[in-house]
Design a protein around this motif. Structure first.
Motif, PDB file in Angstrom:
ATOM      1  N   ILE A  21       3.820  -0.528 -19.367  1.00 57.95           N
ATOM      2  CA  ILE A  21       3.226  -1.377 -18.331  1.00 57.95           C
ATOM      3  C   ILE A  21       4.367  -1.801 -17.405  1.00 57.95           C
ATOM      4  O   ILE A  21       5.401  -2.292 -17.867  1.00 57.95           O
ATOM      5  CB  ILE A  21       2.556  -2.629 -18.945  1.00 57.95           C
ATOM      6  N   VAL A  22       4.177  -1.590 -16.109  1.00 59.49           N
ATOM      7  CA  VAL A  22       5.256  -1.793 -15.145  1.00 59.49           C
ATOM      8  C   VAL A  22       4.847  -2.824 -14.099  1.00 59.49           C
ATOM      9  O   VAL A  22       3.837  -2.659 -13.411  1.00 59.49           O
ATOM     10  CB  VAL A  22       5.608  -0.470 -14.428  1.00 59.49           C
ATOM     11  N   ALA A  23       5.628  -3.895 -13.981  1.00 60.86           N
ATOM     12  CA  ALA A  23       5.492  -4.832 -12.875  1.00 60.86           C
ATOM     13  C   ALA A  23       6.360  -4.285 -11.756  1.00 60.86           C
ATOM     14  O   ALA A  23       7.532  -3.978 -11.963  1.00 60.86           O
ATOM     15  CB  ALA A  23       5.958  -6.221 -13.282  1.00 60.86           C
ATOM     16  N   VAL A  24       5.771  -4.155 -10.566  1.00 64.15           N
ATOM     17  CA  VAL A  24       6.522  -3.616  -9.436  1.00 64.15           C
ATOM     18  C   VAL A  24       6.634  -4.676  -8.355  1.00 64.15           C
ATOM     19  O   VAL A  24       5.629  -5.168  -7.843  1.00 64.15           O
ATOM     20  CB  VAL A  24       5.854  -2.352  -8.859  1.00 64.15           C
ATOM     21  N   GLU A  25       7.849  -5.037  -8.033  1.00 63.82           N
ATOM     22  CA  GLU A  25       8.126  -5.956  -6.932  1.00 63.82           C
ATOM     23  C   GLU A  25       8.362  -5.096  -5.691  1.00 63.82           C
ATOM     24  O   GLU A  25       9.191  -4.172  -5.700  1.00 63.82           O
ATOM     25  CB  GLU A  25       9.362  -6.799  -7.250  1.00 63.82           C
ATOM     26  N   VAL A  26       7.605  -5.349  -4.640  1.00 63.55           N
ATOM     27  CA  VAL A  26       7.719  -4.583  -3.399  1.00 63.55           C
ATOM     28  C   VAL A  26       8.433  -5.447  -2.379  1.00 63.55           C
ATOM     29  O   VAL A  26       8.050  -6.593  -2.143  1.00 63.55           O
ATOM     30  CB  VAL A  26       6.328  -4.169  -2.878  1.00 63.55           C
ATOM     31  N   GLN A  43       0.833  -1.203   0.000  1.00 63.43           N
ATOM     32  CA  GLN A  43       0.000   0.000   0.000  1.00 63.43           C
ATOM     33  C   GLN A  43       0.871   1.258   0.000  1.00 63.43           C
ATOM     34  O   GLN A  43       0.592   2.221  -0.720  1.00 63.43           O
ATOM     35  CB  GLN A  43      -0.948   0.002   1.201  1.00 63.43           C
ATOM     36  N   LEU A  44       1.938   1.261   0.796  1.00 63.50           N
ATOM     37  CA  LEU A  44       2.861   2.401   0.805  1.00 63.50           C
ATOM     38  C   LEU A  44       3.514   2.597  -0.562  1.00 63.50           C
ATOM     39  O   LEU A  44       3.638   3.721  -1.052  1.00 63.50           O
ATOM     40  CB  LEU A  44       3.944   2.195   1.867  1.00 63.50           C
ATOM     41  N   ALA A  45       3.920   1.488  -1.176  1.00 64.76           N
ATOM     42  CA  ALA A  45       4.539   1.567  -2.500  1.00 64.76           C
ATOM     43  C   ALA A  45       3.541   2.080  -3.525  1.00 64.76           C
ATOM     44  O   ALA A  45       3.878   2.926  -4.366  1.00 64.76           O
ATOM     45  CB  ALA A  45       5.074   0.203  -2.915  1.00 64.76           C
ATOM     46  N   LEU A  46       2.308   1.586  -3.456  1.00 67.55           N
ATOM     47  CA  LEU A  46       1.267   2.021  -4.386  1.00 67.55           C
ATOM     48  C   LEU A  46       1.045   3.526  -4.274  1.00 67.55           C
ATOM     49  O   LEU A  46       1.029   4.237  -5.286  1.00 67.55           O
ATOM     50  CB  LEU A  46      -0.032   1.259  -4.117  1.00 67.55           C
ATOM     51  N   GLU A  47       0.886   4.015  -3.069  1.00 67.01           N
ATOM     52  CA  GLU A  47       0.679   5.450  -2.868  1.00 67.01           C
ATOM     53  C   GLU A  47       1.861   6.259  -3.390  1.00 67.01           C
ATOM     54  O   GLU A  47       1.689   7.294  -4.041  1.00 67.01           O
ATOM     55  CB  GLU A  47       0.433   5.738  -1.385  1.00 67.01           C
ATOM     56  N   ARG A  90      11.480   4.718   1.691  1.00 68.93           N
ATOM     57  CA  ARG A  90      11.218   4.119   0.382  1.00 68.93           C
ATOM     58  C   ARG A  90      12.372   4.402  -0.563  1.00 68.93           C
ATOM     59  O   ARG A  90      12.800   5.544  -0.690  1.00 68.93           O
ATOM     60  CB  ARG A  90       9.936   4.705  -0.209  1.00 68.93           C
ATOM     61  N   VAL A  91      12.852   3.347  -1.199  1.00 71.05           N
ATOM     62  CA  VAL A  91      13.866   3.496  -2.240  1.00 71.05           C
ATOM     63  C   VAL A  91      13.279   2.880  -3.497  1.00 71.05           C
ATOM     64  O   VAL A  91      12.812   1.732  -3.476  1.00 71.05           O
ATOM     65  CB  VAL A  91      15.198   2.815  -1.856  1.00 71.05           C
ATOM     66  N   TYR A  92      13.299   3.633  -4.565  1.00 70.86           N
ATOM     67  CA  TYR A  92      12.661   3.226  -5.820  1.00 70.86           C
ATOM     68  C   TYR A  92      13.722   2.944  -6.864  1.00 70.86           C
ATOM     69  O   TYR A  92      14.609   3.750  -7.097  1.00 70.86           O
ATOM     70  CB  TYR A  92      11.732   4.356  -6.266  1.00 70.86           C
ATOM     71  N   VAL A 111      10.442  -1.481  -5.468  1.00 70.13           N
ATOM     72  CA  VAL A 111      10.337  -0.500  -4.390  1.00 70.13           C
ATOM     73  C   VAL A 111      10.717  -1.224  -3.108  1.00 70.13           C
ATOM     74  O   VAL A 111      10.136  -2.268  -2.782  1.00 70.13           O
ATOM     75  CB  VAL A 111       8.914   0.088  -4.266  1.00 70.13           C
ATOM     76  N   VAL A 112      11.705  -0.680  -2.402  1.00 69.20           N
ATOM     77  CA  VAL A 112      12.150  -1.256  -1.133  1.00 69.20           C
ATOM     78  C   VAL A 112      11.706  -0.324  -0.016  1.00 69.20           C
ATOM     79  O   VAL A 112      11.968   0.877  -0.061  1.00 69.20           O
ATOM     80  CB  VAL A 112      13.684  -1.424  -1.104  1.00 69.20           C
TER      81      VAL A 112
END
Length: 119
Positions: free
Chosen positions: A47-52, A12-16, A109-111, A100-101
């Motif tokens: 289109i982006v796949a995001v690994e959190v 949720q933090l990464a999404l925001e 957050r580190v992107y 996103v870490v």
């Protein structure tokens, strides 16, 4: 708090954070036969796949160290399958994989855009 709840909070933090960067959410926790995609976002025509990744601390390396070659391959296959299954034509789409870490109570957050190269 259990690990599932911690993971959901981190996602949720990464999404925001990504929405603040101008990205639009297409899917959360989308399962494919290859892998579960934490977030699928749209960034312009990409289109982006995001690994959190969440880490309590960095004592054993940050979350970015958790993307092995095998996991990168599963992520690439999963996002390509997701694109096709959701009506996007692969040839017309730019696809990338970001990470996103999120670390500790400070929720630092580190992107890492384009963290996983094609290959």
């Amino acid at each position: 708090m259990n690990t599932t709840a911690i993971g959901s909070d981190a996602e949720q933090l990464a999404l925001e954070f990504l929405q603040q960067q101008g990205m639009r959410c297409l899917a959360v926790n989308s399962r494919t036969r290859f892998y579960e995609l934490d977030l699928v976002m749209r960034d312009g025509d990409c289109i982006v796949a995001v690994e959190v990744k969440y880490r309590k601390n960095t004592n054993f390396g940050g979350g970015e160290a958790a993307i092995s070659t095998q996991k990168a391959c599963r992520l690439r296959n999963a996002i390509m399958q997701w694109v096709v299954e959701n009506g996007f034509e692969r040839a017309d789409q730019n696809i990338r994989i970001d990470v996103v870490v999120i670390t500790g109570r400070s929720q630092k957050r580190v992107y890492y855009p384009n963290a996983v190269e094609d290959g």
